[in-house]
Design an enzyme around this catalytic site. Sequence first.
Site, PDB file in Angstrom:
ATOM      1  N   CYS B  86      -5.677   7.988  -5.345  1.00 43.54           N
ATOM      2  CA  CYS B  86      -5.616   8.629  -6.667  1.00 43.54           C
ATOM      3  C   CYS B  86      -6.969   8.544  -7.368  1.00 43.54           C
ATOM      4  CB  CYS B  86      -4.488   8.002  -7.479  1.00 43.54           C
ATOM      5  SG  CYS B  86      -4.032   9.003  -8.903  1.00 43.54           S
ATOM      6  N   HIS B 203       0.379   8.088  -3.829  1.00 40.57           N
ATOM      7  CA  HIS B 203       0.305   6.628  -3.917  1.00 40.57           C
ATOM      8  C   HIS B 203       1.172   5.972  -2.840  1.00 40.57           C
ATOM      9  CE1 HIS B 203      -1.694   5.948  -7.854  1.00 40.57           C
ATOM     10  NE2 HIS B 203      -1.196   7.137  -8.172  1.00 40.57           N
ATOM     11  N   GLU B 205       1.345   2.928  -2.040  1.00 40.71           N
ATOM     12  CA  GLU B 205       1.861   1.617  -2.475  1.00 40.71           C
ATOM     13  C   GLU B 205       3.131   1.774  -3.307  1.00 40.71           C
ATOM     14  OE1 GLU B 205      -0.498   3.264  -3.887  1.00 40.71           O
ATOM     15  OE2 GLU B 205      -0.709   2.795  -6.022  1.00 40.71           O
TER      16      GLU B 205
END
Lengths: 778, 231
Positions: B86, B203, B205
Amino acid sequence: MPAYAIAPELIQEHGLTPDEYEKIKRLLGGRGPTLTELGIFSVMWSEHCSYKSSRVHLQRLPTRSRRVVQGPGENAGIIDIGDGWACAFKIESHNHPSFVEPFQGAATGVGGILRDIFTMGARPVAIMDSLRFGPIQGKSPTELGSAGQPGAAVLTQAEVHKNHSLLEGVVSGIASYGNCFGVPNLGGETKFEPCYSNNPLVNAFALGLVRRDQIFYAKAAGEANPVIYVGSKTGRDGIHGATMASEEFSEASEGKRPNVQVGDPFLEKLLLEACLEAMQTGAVVGIQDMGAAGLTCSSCEMGARGHVGIEIELDRVPQRETAMTPYEIMLSESQERMLLVAQKGREQEVLRVFQKWGLDAVEVGRVTLDGKMRVLEHGKVVAEIPNQALTDDAPVYKRPVQRWEPPVPREMPENIGLAGAGDLTADLKRLLGSANICGKRWIWQQYDSMVQTNTVEGPGAGDAGVIRIKGSQRGLAMALDGNGRWCYLDPRLGAMHAVAEAARKVACSGATPVAATNCLNFGNPEKPNIMWQFSQVIDGMTKACEELEVPITGGNVSFYNETLGEGIYPTPVLGVVGILENVRKAGQMGFREPGRAIVLLRGGEPADITDVESEFGSSEYAKEILGSVWGYPPELELEKEAGLQKALVEIIAGGLVDSAHHCSEGGIAVALAESAFPTEVGAKVNLLSRGLPTVFVLFGEDASRAVLSCDLSNLLRIQQVAVKYCLSAEHIGETVPEKMEIQLDGRVVVSAGVGELLDVYEGALERALRTEPVAAAN
Amino acid sequence: MKFGVIIFPGSNCDHDAYWTIQQVARQSATFLWHESQDLENCDAIIVPGGFAYGDYLRTGAIAKFSPVMESVKKFAEGGGLVLGICNGFQILCESALLPGALMRNVGLKYVCKPVHVRVENDDTPFTQACRQGEVLSIPIGHMEGNYFCDDSTLAQLRREQRIVFRYATPAGEITPEANPNGSLDNIAGISSAGRNVLGMMPHPERASEAELGCVEGFKIFQSLVGSMATR
């Protein structure tokens, strides 16, 4: 101090009455205030800071339970959530600034509530918002026919446009602040009524986590301890913001734009990290954010709480403009500032942390033992006021209260018939596409709902927002609710519903509701009718919070939500927090797969046709489809409601259901559709009319109900739980692929594809914002 | 294996990446402060999401001048593994570790939602646990994710198979509807010529634990750990 001749006009300009001025003189030992002191009194005694009209009523609210660590009176309430964790949470309004400047007003509303949370040592882990705007859908010419009632006021094209831009501005303001700060926004609720056209409501909720033994308080202590100013420099922005929030709006309010502050979320993020790190040093004694009334409020409140005095030298206050007067510095509401008291001799440890994060941190004064707020400029005293005079001794008014009747019929108007139902599938579509019910994806997709990787249920996934707590089995659920129209029709009952529904949403996620925060949005408290509404709302809230065992741990009162004498609906907004013992078992809202049983869990039955007729007038159906508002909100039996919530928690914890969704606006038909949307699994149900009108059975908004779906083999166990809590658990149908079919007494009354309904529901908000409103002829 | 997660003052996904590496991937992780040039002998560097220095200017425009990025550039030039997520992707482009730029989304609004990306190249240290053409569901959350580069750069990226992820439908079709931000050629992630630097807007994660509803992003971390073991 130089004596200053204070003209009566000046007193009035400061929003102070002649009586209040006399009281100021008494509290100052007989002398008149300096101009700076007058400014200080005016903000601290403003409605916004002093709660002078509401205080006598707020005392009635229940505020204690074995979980409550900190009740009202601090920056935020705190509850014990187990495993050594506590959570701080609060809701606050930023209505007035958001009307004047929607983007910055809403952004700084988020900033303010976040500071309230991390001031207490808690890292913010979730935010939500409750928003109210005027209509964003222009009425078609045929719909205009039924105007004249509050639910169907005619708006000009310009007004609808203005509402669009308010909505767009507020949403981007919230997004911009929260996204940059890095806290997930779990949604909330947004509603539209004509009364909010010139008075939008922006209520921001935040919740943070703190170790139970690491909580910080906004209390000064210790003679000669240094008082340290940190964060953004002080400018001329926001001077008298608190006073602005304490008066009605007029056409001149556009000129108040300079009273609205400008937010800097990046700086707030630095402030968060630096404050939490500084607290870890052990050298911080007390800390408070500078919100409304800025330096004034933080210093006198911290002093008053600690029963000490604070002395400040203004020359040392970081300033971003030149030649600021003491009056301006003390009253500035520049954002992203904190005041803290450190241990003498350890100030360097604290200052080093702020330096690391690139923030201004300056020792501006010290703690004294005389209980006074003393302000110096170039070493000369420009204000010296006992802290108590600004806080505990502020005026308290028992304002006159007069019963009020809303200008609507209490019985169903004769021209309305509930018996002859038309095309109910079309009615369901209209409701699903109406502004209050339709999907709010356009709003929440602009919010980062996943940062911090704790979001188990973000916006649109369940009735409540759910987060996990890293390193614990537990989770937290939270929901906001408020129904202004119901409070308008019956403030006491409406407030009870707000508590009940917020808690019900939390229970539908499987969490036990344990505490609440409230944001009370009302008109001008100097009007006895408004004060009556307020008093009634407090009574209703008190009763519901007691019965449902959710004490109020803090919140905010926003009065003077009036423009040109036109007030809003009384709008209490409740934020309820619940604890999930095992976050992996959090309840979902959507049906999982076809072939599962659908169960309607409910407490109580509608009494008779007379009650039904009067209650139906408060529904979304009456407002949207019949174009009329009448009667009362639905009845609410708190004992049944409490039973329903306990049953929901037990059923979900036992893993007995696939889904649970509360039934509210738009009744069971809308609840079924909403349960179908997340997975596009449909439903086929048969409802029994029991002699009641079809539209009521489908769209009536009886309280204390939830739609469940489960494996048929669990039905008996669900019914056993229901019996235990004196509820009924009626097996009404099955989940099926892609289709929504509702029968009444065996006859099909609604039949549509889920996809078709979903298109209406998901697209309505964006379509309304993109469509040129059809103007009324003026 | 030791991962370094950079902290810029406005990073807000730094702790998320750290958690995923430490608690989910069970690897050692350390934070690297933006003012330090010491990468502490890390085997891989994560440039996390957030708003590095507020991003009031062009995203990443200030971050590229930070002391830590000087070291990251050298580290990458020496073949070190760098993953930019990002805002991290934006910073890697500004720092010229990756070509092109990320412009404001075509919808002009911040978008946070799960999207699908198709793995266009499984022969990178970041995707070796994926299959070529596999579709992963991973959320995005950004205002500036609209990837752009000039024609010759795009041709080069294609030729060198450096387009690693493209926005796709759940079935793996590359369509305009599947593109959430207007990115050129539906580009969601690209790698450096040496394959050791990857920038991606989604993302991973946020999609690495079942509790959060999706685990498909974890394949990126799995790939990294796997490739480091064999390096």
